[in-house]
Write a protein that holds these residues in place. Structure first.
Motif, PDB file in Angstrom:
ATOM      1  N   PHE A  62       0.848  -1.189   0.000  1.00 40.43           N
ATOM      2  CA  PHE A  62       0.000   0.000   0.000  1.00 40.43           C
ATOM      3  C   PHE A  62       0.878   1.232   0.000  1.00 40.43           C
ATOM      4  N   GLN A  63       0.427   2.287  -0.623  1.00 42.99           N
ATOM      5  CA  GLN A  63       1.208   3.508  -0.645  1.00 42.99           C
ATOM      6  C   GLN A  63       1.211   4.141   0.737  1.00 42.99           C
ATOM      7  N   TYR A  64       2.401   4.395   1.226  1.00 44.76           N
ATOM      8  CA  TYR A  64       2.656   4.783   2.612  1.00 44.76           C
ATOM      9  C   TYR A  64       1.900   6.027   3.066  1.00 44.76           C
ATOM     10  N   TYR A  65       1.665   6.988   2.166  1.00 48.77           N
ATOM     11  CA  TYR A  65       1.130   8.276   2.594  1.00 48.77           C
ATOM     12  C   TYR A  65      -0.349   8.216   2.973  1.00 48.77           C
ATOM     13  N   ALA A  66      -1.025   7.089   2.735  1.00 47.06           N
ATOM     14  CA  ALA A  66      -2.440   6.985   3.109  1.00 47.06           C
ATOM     15  C   ALA A  66      -2.625   6.484   4.532  1.00 47.06           C
ATOM     16  N   MET A  67      -1.553   6.000   5.153  1.00 47.34           N
ATOM     17  CA  MET A  67      -1.709   5.302   6.431  1.00 47.34           C
ATOM     18  C   MET A  67      -1.720   6.181   7.677  1.00 47.34           C
ATOM     19  N   PRO A  68      -0.986   7.292   7.745  1.00 49.17           N
ATOM     20  CA  PRO A  68      -1.025   8.095   8.975  1.00 49.17           C
ATOM     21  C   PRO A  68      -2.430   8.468   9.415  1.00 49.17           C
ATOM     22  N   LEU A  69      -3.340   8.656   8.470  1.00 50.86           N
ATOM     23  CA  LEU A  69      -4.702   9.055   8.815  1.00 50.86           C
ATOM     24  C   LEU A  69      -5.425   7.967   9.604  1.00 50.86           C
ATOM     25  N   ILE A  70      -5.297   6.716   9.164  1.00 48.81           N
ATOM     26  CA  ILE A  70      -5.984   5.642   9.884  1.00 48.81           C
ATOM     27  C   ILE A  70      -5.294   5.342  11.210  1.00 48.81           C
ATOM     28  N   PHE A  71      -3.983   5.605  11.296  1.00 49.37           N
ATOM     29  CA  PHE A  71      -3.300   5.476  12.589  1.00 49.37           C
ATOM     30  C   PHE A  71      -3.874   6.484  13.582  1.00 49.37           C
ATOM     31  N   GLU A  72      -4.097   7.682  13.095  1.00 48.89           N
ATOM     32  CA  GLU A  72      -4.653   8.729  13.964  1.00 48.89           C
ATOM     33  C   GLU A  72      -6.077   8.379  14.388  1.00 48.89           C
ATOM     34  N   LYS A  73      -6.859   7.827  13.467  1.00 47.86           N
ATOM     35  CA  LYS A  73      -8.246   7.472  13.783  1.00 47.86           C
ATOM     36  C   LYS A  73      -8.307   6.357  14.827  1.00 47.86           C
ATOM     37  N   SER A  74      -7.489   5.339  14.624  1.00 45.17           N
ATOM     38  CA  SER A  74      -7.530   4.195  15.546  1.00 45.17           C
ATOM     39  C   SER A  74      -6.890   4.533  16.882  1.00 45.17           C
ATOM     40  N   GLY A  75      -5.796   5.277  16.851  1.00 47.36           N
ATOM     41  CA  GLY A  75      -5.163   5.759  18.071  1.00 47.36           C
ATOM     42  C   GLY A  75      -4.821   4.659  19.063  1.00 47.36           C
ATOM     43  N   LYS A  76      -5.194   4.860  20.317  1.00 47.99           N
ATOM     44  CA  LYS A  76      -4.843   3.931  21.391  1.00 47.99           C
ATOM     45  C   LYS A  76      -5.547   2.587  21.276  1.00 47.99           C
ATOM     46  N   LEU A  77      -6.597   2.518  20.449  1.00 47.91           N
ATOM     47  CA  LEU A  77      -7.313   1.255  20.278  1.00 47.91           C
ATOM     48  C   LEU A  77      -6.489   0.241  19.484  1.00 47.91           C
ATOM     49  N   LEU A  78      -5.613   0.708  18.599  1.00 51.28           N
ATOM     50  CA  LEU A  78      -4.837  -0.182  17.743  1.00 51.28           C
ATOM     51  C   LEU A  78      -3.842  -0.990  18.574  1.00 51.28           C
ATOM     52  N   GLN A  79      -3.954  -2.318  18.490  1.00 55.54           N
ATOM     53  CA  GLN A  79      -3.087  -3.205  19.265  1.00 55.54           C
ATOM     54  C   GLN A  79      -2.246  -4.123  18.390  1.00 55.54           C
ATOM     55  N   ARG A  80      -2.761  -4.505  17.222  1.00 54.63           N
ATOM     56  CA  ARG A  80      -2.030  -5.417  16.337  1.00 54.63           C
ATOM     57  C   ARG A  80      -1.900  -4.779  14.969  1.00 54.63           C
ATOM     58  N   LEU A  81      -0.650  -4.662  14.498  1.00 52.89           N
ATOM     59  CA  LEU A  81      -0.377  -3.973  13.236  1.00 52.89           C
ATOM     60  C   LEU A  81       0.561  -4.797  12.372  1.00 52.89           C
ATOM     61  N   ILE A  82       0.145  -5.036  11.111  1.00 49.81           N
ATOM     62  CA  ILE A  82       0.971  -5.738  10.136  1.00 49.81           C
ATOM     63  C   ILE A  82       1.150  -4.831   8.933  1.00 49.81           C
ATOM     64  N   LEU A  83       2.385  -4.486   8.607  1.00 49.22           N
ATOM     65  CA  LEU A  83       2.705  -3.641   7.457  1.00 49.22           C
ATOM     66  C   LEU A  83       3.691  -4.376   6.551  1.00 49.22           C
ATOM     67  N   GLU A  84       3.361  -4.459   5.267  1.00 50.21           N
ATOM     68  CA  GLU A  84       4.272  -5.071   4.304  1.00 50.21           C
ATOM     69  C   GLU A  84       4.404  -4.157   3.101  1.00 50.21           C
ATOM     70  N   PHE A  85       5.617  -3.667   2.896  1.00 45.18           N
ATOM     71  CA  PHE A  85       5.920  -2.829   1.746  1.00 45.18           C
ATOM     72  C   PHE A  85       6.654  -3.688   0.725  1.00 45.18           C
ATOM     73  N   ASN A  86       6.000  -3.981  -0.393  1.00 46.39           N
ATOM     74  CA  ASN A  86       6.609  -4.815  -1.421  1.00 46.39           C
ATOM     75  C   ASN A  86       6.465  -4.140  -2.772  1.00 46.39           C
ATOM     76  N   GLY A  87       7.196  -4.662  -3.753  1.00 47.66           N
ATOM     77  CA  GLY A  87       7.059  -4.165  -5.120  1.00 47.66           C
ATOM     78  C   GLY A  87       7.266  -2.671  -5.222  1.00 47.66           C
ATOM     79  N   GLU A  88       6.437  -2.005  -6.036  1.00 44.97           N
ATOM     80  CA  GLU A  88       6.599  -0.580  -6.288  1.00 44.97           C
ATOM     81  C   GLU A  88       6.291   0.260  -5.054  1.00 44.97           C
ATOM     82  N   PHE A  89       5.489  -0.275  -4.117  1.00 45.00           N
ATOM     83  CA  PHE A  89       5.133   0.489  -2.937  1.00 45.00           C
ATOM     84  C   PHE A  89       6.231   0.453  -1.882  1.00 45.00           C
ATOM     85  N   GLY A  90       7.240  -0.423  -2.079  1.00 47.11           N
ATOM     86  CA  GLY A  90       8.281  -0.529  -1.076  1.00 47.11           C
ATOM     87  C   GLY A  90       9.565   0.156  -1.448  1.00 47.11           C
ATOM     88  N   LYS A  91       9.499   1.094  -2.391  1.00 45.94           N
ATOM     89  CA  LYS A  91      10.742   1.689  -2.876  1.00 45.94           C
ATOM     90  C   LYS A  91      11.253   2.804  -1.972  1.00 45.94           C
TER      91      LYS A  91
END
Length: 393
Positions: free
Chosen positions: A198-227
């Motif tokens: 996934f393109q990295y710049y879309a994620m800070p917003l959902i991190f802010e929305k979830s905030g302290k509720l977020l407990q489990r996070l999996i991020l995989e940057f592959n292919g063109e999105f991992g450059k």
């Protein structure tokens, strides 16, 4: 002949038989070998599925993730709708690799309007990132009180996805290989988030929305999105958002990101972290002395709550001994790619003696373990195959 094979291999129990269509399809693959000399293989397999549905079985999980050689006929979905007892207790619905049948699949979702789905999975792979979903996603509005987990793979943006914002009890969101607009559209908090390619710049917003509720996070940057890796300032907003808004993460898995000082600081600040899986790229671009120093800093900053550490790739293998020599985390399980030299085995033994908490070390190349090293290390910790202890949320 076909009906006899169907009853023998696919229906041992019939009434209220708890079965996954995935295992059923596995049997169909075996069955294809039996009927491979016939001209109309797809017709026969569709007939078998139809017979299975009409047999009176009751499912808890329906997984329509068929092999690429199978052409699922639209009539199957109408048979499903007519035989409502088939999914009277269904809780998990997975639609995978059936992009040509999305219109027919919508009929199935409407038939499930009064059911209590907990999990919904849609895989648009091999369909060229579909943008038309024929009311499938909109039909999930009837599941807004029961739906707990949704998984989307290879899906493009559609206004239909806005219905997910009405789901009151959604806890887990997994978005794999989807377009950026899809994640921006979603406006709710989750406790488990998986984002792949996934393109990295879309994620800070959902991190802010979830905030302290977020407990489990999996991020995989592959292919063109991992450059964008290592010290790139383009990744700083993502890491900073995690550091600022999500302090309660207990499980963190990151793959395809640079081993930067920002990443080291982020992990050091997660004071509730218990499970860490980390596979970084491009460490060869970091000067050796700087890399050694960063490994030491990383080891010393590992949270004292950490019990599980997956280092199951080769990216940090030459520095594994340095990591172990400076690690004070009370690890109970650790995963590494291989254990093939005395320098690492000695550091592992010293870590066990010093920390007295490590119970298992999972080794990816377990079958290639040197007998002498195995005997020495197993005086202090049990060595097991990697897959025995790997944790995957």
């Amino acid at each position: 002949m076909v009906h006899e094979l169907f009853c023998k291999y696919l229906l041992p129990g019939r009434k209220k038989y708890r079965i996954s269509i995935r295992s059923y399809v596995h049997n169909l693959r075996q069955l294809k070998i039996l009927v491979s000399k016939l001209d109309k293989v797809n017709h026969i397999i569709n007939l078998l599925i139809k017979l299975f549905i009409e047999s009176g079985a009751t499912l808890h999980k329906l997984d329509l993730n068929f092999p690429l050689w199978l052409e699922l006929k639209p009539v199957i979905f109408y048979v499903l709708e007519e035989n409502k007892q088939f999914f009277s207790r269904i809780q998990h619905l997975c639609l995978g690799q059936i992009s040509d049948n999305l219109g027919s699949a919508a009929t199935l979702l409407k038939a499930l309007a009064k059911k209590q789905l907990r999990l919904f999975f849609l895989d648009g792979d091999y369909g060229g990132y579909p943008t038309e979903f024929y009311g499938i996603i909109s039909a999930l509005e009837s599941q807004k009180n029961s739906l707990q987990e949704v998984i989307f793979d290879h899906c493009d943006f559609s206004a239909e996805f806005e219905v997910l914002n009405k789901c009151k009890n959604l806890e887990t969101l997994r978005i794999r290989n989807c377009t950026t607009r899809l994640l921006k559209l979603l406006d709710y908090k989750v406790s488990t988030l998986e984002v792949v390619d996934f393109q990295y710049y879309a994620m800070p917003l959902i991190f802010e929305k979830s905030g302290k509720l977020l407990q489990r996070l999996i991020l995989e940057f592959n292919g063109e999105f991992g450059k964008f890796r290592d010290e790139s300032v383009l990744l700083e907003p993502l890491l900073e958002a995690l550091k600022s808004f999500c302090p309660n993460i207990t499980y963190l898995s990151i793959q395809g990101i640079g081993f930067s000082t920002q990443l080291v600081e982020l992990i050091g600040n997660l004071q509730n972290l218990q499970f860490l899986s980390l596979w970084c790229d491009d460490v060869d671009d970091i000067p050796e002395e700087i890399l050694k120093l960063r490994v030491i800093q990383f080891s010393e900053k590992l949270p004292l709550t950490l019990k599980y550490f997956n280092l199951g790739d080769t990216w940090l293998e030459p520095y594994t001994d340095i990591l172990l020599n400076h690690c004070n985390a009370p690890l109970k399980k650790m995963l590494i790619y291989r254990l093939n030299n005395e320098r690492i085995s000695k550091a592992l033994v010293e870590f066990c003696i010093r920390n007295k908490t490590l119970n298992y070390v999972g080794v990816d190349e377990y079958l290639d373990l040197d007998n002498n090293i195995r005997k020495e290390v197993e005086n202090y910790v049990e060595l097991v195959p990697y897959e025995y202890i790997v944790v995957d949320y």
